[in-house]
Design an enzyme around this catalytic site. Structure first.
Site, PDB file in Angstrom:
ATOM      1  N   SER A  32       0.868  -1.180   0.000  1.00 42.30           N
ATOM      2  CA  SER A  32       0.000   0.000   0.000  1.00 42.30           C
ATOM      3  C   SER A  32       0.907   1.233   0.000  1.00 42.30           C
ATOM      4  O   SER A  32       1.745   1.363  -0.886  1.00 42.30           O
ATOM      5  CB  SER A  32      -0.946  -0.033   1.205  1.00 42.30           C
ATOM      6  OG  SER A  32      -1.859   1.038   1.157  1.00 42.30           O
ATOM      7  N   HIS A  71      -2.569  -1.091  -3.350  1.00 42.19           N
ATOM      8  CA  HIS A  71      -3.658  -0.144  -3.128  1.00 42.19           C
ATOM      9  C   HIS A  71      -3.303   1.158  -3.832  1.00 42.19           C
ATOM     10  O   HIS A  71      -2.249   1.744  -3.572  1.00 42.19           O
ATOM     11  CB  HIS A  71      -3.851   0.115  -1.636  1.00 42.19           C
ATOM     12  CG  HIS A  71      -4.187  -1.120  -0.864  1.00 42.19           C
ATOM     13  ND1 HIS A  71      -4.037  -1.202   0.501  1.00 42.19           N
ATOM     14  CD2 HIS A  71      -4.672  -2.330  -1.246  1.00 42.19           C
ATOM     15  CE1 HIS A  71      -4.411  -2.396   0.925  1.00 42.19           C
ATOM     16  NE2 HIS A  71      -4.792  -3.107  -0.120  1.00 42.19           N
ATOM     17  N   ASP A 100      -4.053  -5.091   5.673  1.00 40.79           N
ATOM     18  CA  ASP A 100      -4.399  -5.930   4.529  1.00 40.79           C
ATOM     19  C   ASP A 100      -3.211  -6.829   4.179  1.00 40.79           C
ATOM     20  O   ASP A 100      -2.065  -6.385   4.171  1.00 40.79           O
ATOM     21  CB  ASP A 100      -4.782  -5.077   3.326  1.00 40.79           C
ATOM     22  CG  ASP A 100      -5.269  -5.928   2.163  1.00 40.79           C
ATOM     23  OD1 ASP A 100      -6.008  -6.900   2.416  1.00 40.79           O
ATOM     24  OD2 ASP A 100      -4.907  -5.643   1.013  1.00 40.79           O
TER      25      ASP A 100
END
EC number: 3.1.1.61
Length: 375
Positions: free
Chosen positions: A196, A223, A316
């Site tokens: 991310s 992401h 995540d």
């Protein structure tokens, strides 16, 4: 404050840099509706941006890409050279030039690129406004420093912590968290990589060091702002020379290629070893989700898959690393010193989802060692 009360959180201090008075008003009004967000200043051009950052010390700069004279990229480079501050760049739309835009933004050391807000009357306005505020909150927590080799005189931030972070060593000591596990049965046939905040450059650094002829297919969940997944794939290919594409449903996975999860779809591998995309519900608010990818590799490939969890905020991918390890796969987490944000790797480590913790520079070698030892 009464005894036992929690002190209020510090507000998110945002500086808006945008040549359009209309856009400045729209952004200020939008952010004023989000709790804990304060617009501390507005600047109409890049020329005054750096001095305003020094004077106001914002938590994050919301910087327009297209401005006359000194554009957003030049402005970002000057801010990062003189007074490093988290920067989110905003653009009108993710058009056909998005890969070039992402490339330039990353070169300028901006942390993220996002689309501008739609009109207040448009469907989805509130969701987009909230997403923008959350992106700014997330990026404001990223510790940024000057470009390599530079040594500007930097002020301290409001909490007294120097703006320049500690120097990052080229290599820190690798950590093995587990007793050596049995060698996976059979060759490694796929690698899952999740990231991310801080991930794009980390992924690029890894791909640039890998020899295509021996590396199994690499599946990537990063992401990224809506509309920019195709551009991100193109940017990786351009920067690293490693063939990288947006993943397509049902396509065969090929050695020496990387596949990026498309926007709003989970990425995995089916029983035939082909790309499997899914519209299943988000995992922990994310679709695509790193946990979904690593769980898919655990279910279909088990000990013949590797997992890599890189810089990123939140958790995540952490549960996915646990699933992959339990299935016999091996997992490496990026270490704290080389991570822009240590959230995702930390959560994988805490949940015992990582076999090893390594600096970014050591991860390509880790991948190659496992490929060669199982091939």
């Amino acid at each position: 404050m009464m005894p036992g009360e929690t002190p209020p959180a510090e507000p998110l201090r945002v500086l808006i840099v945008n040549d359009s008075a209309t856009q400045r008003v729209a952004l200020r009004m939008a952010l004023a509706e989000e709790p804990g967000v304060e617009v501390v200043g507005e600047v109409p051009d890049g020329y005054a941006a750096t001095s305003t950052v020094i004077r106001l010390r914002p938590s994050v700069v919301l910087l327009d890409v297209v401005m006359p004279g000194m554009d957003g990229f030049a402005t970002a480079r000057e801010i990062m050279a003189r007074t490093p501050t988290p920067i989110v760049m905003i653009t009108a739309a993710a058009d056909a030039k998005s890969s070039e835009l992402i490339l330039e933004a990353m070169r300028a050391r901006a942390l993220a690129v996002t689309q501008g807000l739609p009109p207040r009357t448009a469907p989805g306005y509130v969701q987009r406004r909230r997403a923008l505020a959350q992106l700014l909150r997330s990026m404001a927590q990223v510790r940024v420093g000057p470009p390599p080799g530079s040594s500007p005189e930097l002020p301290a931030s409001q909490d007294g912590i120097p703006t320049r972070p500690r120097a990052l060593p080229e290599r820190s000591k690798p950590i093995s968290l587990q007793e050596p596990a049995p060698t996976p049965q059979g060759p490694i046939v796929a690698v899952g990589m999740v990231a991310s905040a801080g991930g794009p450059n980390a992924i690029a650094d890894i791909l640039a060091e890998l020899p295509r002829r021996v590396v199994p297919p690499i599946l990537i969940v990063q992401h990224i702002a809506p509309g920019f997944a195709p551009g991100f794939a193109s940017w990786l290919a351009q920067r690293t020379g490693y063939p990288t594409d947006l993943a397509q449903q049902g396509e065969a996975l090929r050695v020496g290629r990387a596949y990026v999860a498309p926007e709003d779809r989970h990425l995995g591998v089916n029983a035939l070893g082909r790309v499997a995309l899914s519209d299943a519900p988000p995992v922990g608010y994310f679709r695509p989700s790193g946990t979904w990818l690593l769980r898919s590799l655990a279910q279909t490939l088990g000990p013949r898959a590797l997992g890599i969890i890189l810089s990123g905020m939140g958790d995540d991918g952490a549960d996915g690393t646990v699933a992959l390890r339990r299935a016999g796969g091996r997992v490496v987490a990026q270490d704290q010193q080389s991570s822009v944000v240590f959230g995702m790797p930390k959560e994988a480590i805490v949940r015992e989802g990582a076999d090893d913790v390594l600096p970014l520079t050591a991860i390509p070698g880790w991948i190659l060692r496992w490929i060669r030892s199982t091939g």
